[in-house]
Each structure stands twice: as structure tokens, then as C-alpha cells.
Write a protein that holds these residues in place. Structure first.
Motif, PDB file in Angstrom:
ATOM      1  N   CYS A  67       0.840  -1.193   0.000  1.00 25.69           N
ATOM      2  CA  CYS A  67       0.000   0.000   0.000  1.00 25.69           C
ATOM      3  C   CYS A  67       0.878   1.248   0.000  1.00 25.69           C
ATOM      4  O   CYS A  67       1.334   1.700   1.051  1.00 25.69           O
ATOM      5  N   VAL A  69       0.263   4.908  -0.745  1.00 24.17           N
ATOM      6  CA  VAL A  69      -0.923   5.756  -0.919  1.00 24.17           C
ATOM      7  C   VAL A  69      -0.783   6.714  -2.095  1.00 24.17           C
ATOM      8  O   VAL A  69      -1.787   7.285  -2.547  1.00 24.17           O
ATOM      9  N   SER A  70       0.436   6.892  -2.594  1.00 22.95           N
ATOM     10  CA  SER A  70       0.644   7.780  -3.732  1.00 22.95           C
ATOM     11  C   SER A  70       0.441   7.070  -5.069  1.00 22.95           C
ATOM     12  O   SER A  70       0.447   7.720  -6.117  1.00 22.95           O
ATOM     13  N   LEU A  75      -4.545   1.642  -2.573  1.00 23.76           N
ATOM     14  CA  LEU A  75      -5.393   1.805  -1.397  1.00 23.76           C
ATOM     15  C   LEU A  75      -6.726   1.098  -1.597  1.00 23.76           C
ATOM     16  O   LEU A  75      -7.216   0.380  -0.712  1.00 23.76           O
ATOM     17  N   HIS A  94      -3.865   5.072  10.522  1.00 23.35           N
ATOM     18  CA  HIS A  94      -3.080   5.727   9.474  1.00 23.35           C
ATOM     19  C   HIS A  94      -1.817   6.271  10.127  1.00 23.35           C
ATOM     20  O   HIS A  94      -1.874   7.156  10.980  1.00 23.35           O
ATOM     21  N   SER A 126      -4.385  11.360   2.199  1.00 22.86           N
ATOM     22  CA  SER A 126      -4.505   9.895   2.125  1.00 22.86           C
ATOM     23  C   SER A 126      -5.375   9.361   3.262  1.00 22.86           C
ATOM     24  O   SER A 126      -6.059   8.347   3.094  1.00 22.86           O
ATOM     25  N   ARG A 129      -8.909   9.776   2.162  1.00 17.95           N
ATOM     26  CA  ARG A 129      -9.245   8.719   1.203  1.00 17.95           C
ATOM     27  C   ARG A 129      -9.486   7.395   1.915  1.00 17.95           C
ATOM     28  O   ARG A 129     -10.409   6.637   1.570  1.00 17.95           O
ATOM     29  N   MET A 130      -8.645   7.099   2.915  1.00 23.83           N
ATOM     30  CA  MET A 130      -8.849   5.877   3.693  1.00 23.83           C
ATOM     31  C   MET A 130     -10.193   5.896   4.413  1.00 23.83           C
ATOM     32  O   MET A 130     -10.915   4.892   4.437  1.00 23.83           O
TER      33      MET A 130
END
Length: 258
Positions: A67, A69-70, A75, A94, A126, A129-130
Motif C-alpha cells: 500500500c 498511498v501515492s 489503497l 493511518h 490519504s 481517502r482511507m
């Protein structure tokens, strides 16, 4: 004698950000496992995998996936697997932060727009987004946690661009706590004291920061990753069911000092 059921027994926990055994995220995962949660653990990339895989095996993680995240899609792939294998999620951690070295080690005035944008995306957005992906899986409520630092609230010399970035992260946690509260989802920015992690090694004069924190802490000592892990474990239990949104400090009391 009746033995109490561990408070996280059977809960499903996703921990993002373990780099090695010195990671704050590792302390969280280890604490969750000790309280009998089921774990999903991620690793950044193939270079990081050999360092994280033995940890995942030792903690008997049910899910182990890359994972970054970029990287688009990674993700989403993690949460798809969580949904497929578990069908739900109770805990999200996170513990991800990054800025380009030249932007991290220079002052804020010298930080490039591109470096600032990358730091915000990886270290703050991020998490949003999570949260968006995790919320539908927290069908009976849950707990989300993001790792911050005192430099989000006060100026810490040499923390530079990460100060504003962590401030944005803490504000994001507050707004997510508000938006997700009706679903029974609690969101916590957690602010550990300075710790010797790989991420911290990129900060200039970090050893001086450690020494100062130990001298100023009312408890007279530094925290370790398990202190942070067990604090997060508590936040994930029903004992903390009415706590949400506020920054939780795990720093021996350093943040109260002038």
C-alpha cells in the motif's frame, strides 16, 4: 475464576504504515494483537516487504498487502481485500507521513509548492481517502486514528513543512469525526511524543528534540511505541465510546509545558 474477554477480541483492524519494529504503527498492531484483534497489515513496496513480512507473520496478520498511498489503485485494493475477506472493519490506523527531503529539511519559506502538495497528499489527504473507503465497512461503528505530532499545534524548530501538514491532518480528523459520528464512527488524531522512528530520522537535530522532550516531560521519560499502541487500543474499545475528534497526546505530558 472467570477470565475477562480481551476488549478487542474478534475486532478487525487495518494498520497502515509499518516500516519496521521501531514504527509507531508496529506498536499499534502489536497492542491490538495482544488484545486479540485480527490484523491486516500493509507494506510500502517491494523494498520494504522483507522488513515488514516477518512482523506480519509474527502477529499472524490475516491480510498482508502492498500500500503506497501515492500509487493509484493500491489503497482501493487493500480495502477491496478487507471487504472480500472480512466483510467489515472495526479499526483503522493511518501512520503515514512523507515530504521530499529538500522540502523537509529546509524552512517553510523555502518549501516548494510541489513538495508541499506531495507532503499534504501523502501525510493528510490519504487519511481522508482511507476514511472514505473504510466508513462503508464500519457497519456497526468503528474507530479511525491518524498519527500527528505536537508540531501541529506549536512551533517545533526543524519540523518545518510537517507542522502545517500535521495541523491539516488534525483538522481533517475533527471534521471527519463530525461527519462520521452519526454512523457511530469515532476519529482520533493521536499525538505521540518524539520517538526514534525511520520517519523521524529525516528531521534535523532530532536527537536534541528527544533530549529536550525527556527533560521537559512531567513524567520524566520518553514514551515508546507500545505506549502509543496501547493508548490507541484503548480508544478502539467500548471504554472510549464517547471520545471522538480531540487530539489525544501520548507524550508523558510534554505538551502541557510552557
Amino acid at each position: 475464576m472467570k477470565v475477562a474477554t480481551p476488549p478487542l477480541k474478534g475486532m478487525k483492524a487495518l494498520v497502515v504504515g509499518i516500516a519496521n519494529e521501531n514504527s509507531i504503527a508496529y506498536g499499534c498492531a502489536a497492542a491490538f494483537k495482544q488484545l486479540e484483534a485480527d490484523l491486516a497489515i500493509t507494506y510500502l513496496n517491494e523494498k520494504a516487504k522483507p522488513h515488514v513480512e516477518p512482523i506480519a507473520q509474527r502477529l499472524e496478520a490475516s491480510i498482508f498487502l502492498p500500500c503506497d498511498v501515492s500509487q493509484p489503485g493500491q489503497l482501493e485494493a487493500v480495502f477491496d481485500q478487507v471487504d472480500k475477506q472480512w466483510g467489515r472493519l472495526d479499526i483503522l490506523v493511518h501512520s503515514v507521513a512523507w515530504a521530499p527531503k529538500e522540502d523537509l529539511q529546509g524552512g517553510l519559506l523555502a518549501c516548494s509548492a510541489e513538495g508541499f502538495a506531495k507532503a499534504i497528499d501523502v501525510s493528510c489527504h490519504s487519511f481522508i481517502r482511507m476514511a472514505r473507503l473504510a466508513a462503508p465497512l464500519m457497519k456497526e461503528g468503528g474507530t479511525m486514528m491518524a498519527m500527528s505530532y505536537h508540531g501541529a499545534e506549536k512551533v517545533v524548530p526543524n519540523y518545518n513543512v510537517m507542522g502545517p501538514v500535521k495541523a491539516a491532518l488534525e483538522a481533517s480528523c475533527r471534521y471527519l469525526a463530525y461527519e462520521l459520528g452519526p454512523q457511530g464512527i469515532r476519529v482520533h488524531p493521536v499525538s505521540p511524543g518524539p520517538l526514534k522512528t525511520r520517519a523521524a530520522s529525516g528531521l534535523k537535530d532530532f536527537d536534541l528534540l528527544l533530549n529536550e522532550a525527556m527533560q521537559r516531560a512531567p513524567l520524566g521519560e520518553l514514551v515508546d511505541i507500545m505506549d502509543v499502541g496501547f493508548a490507541c487500543a484503548y480508544l478502539a474499545t467500548p471504554y472510549a465510546r464517547r471520545i471522538s475528534g480531540g487530539t489525544v497526546y501520548v507524550d508523558g505530558g510534554v505538551h502541557i509545558m510552557a
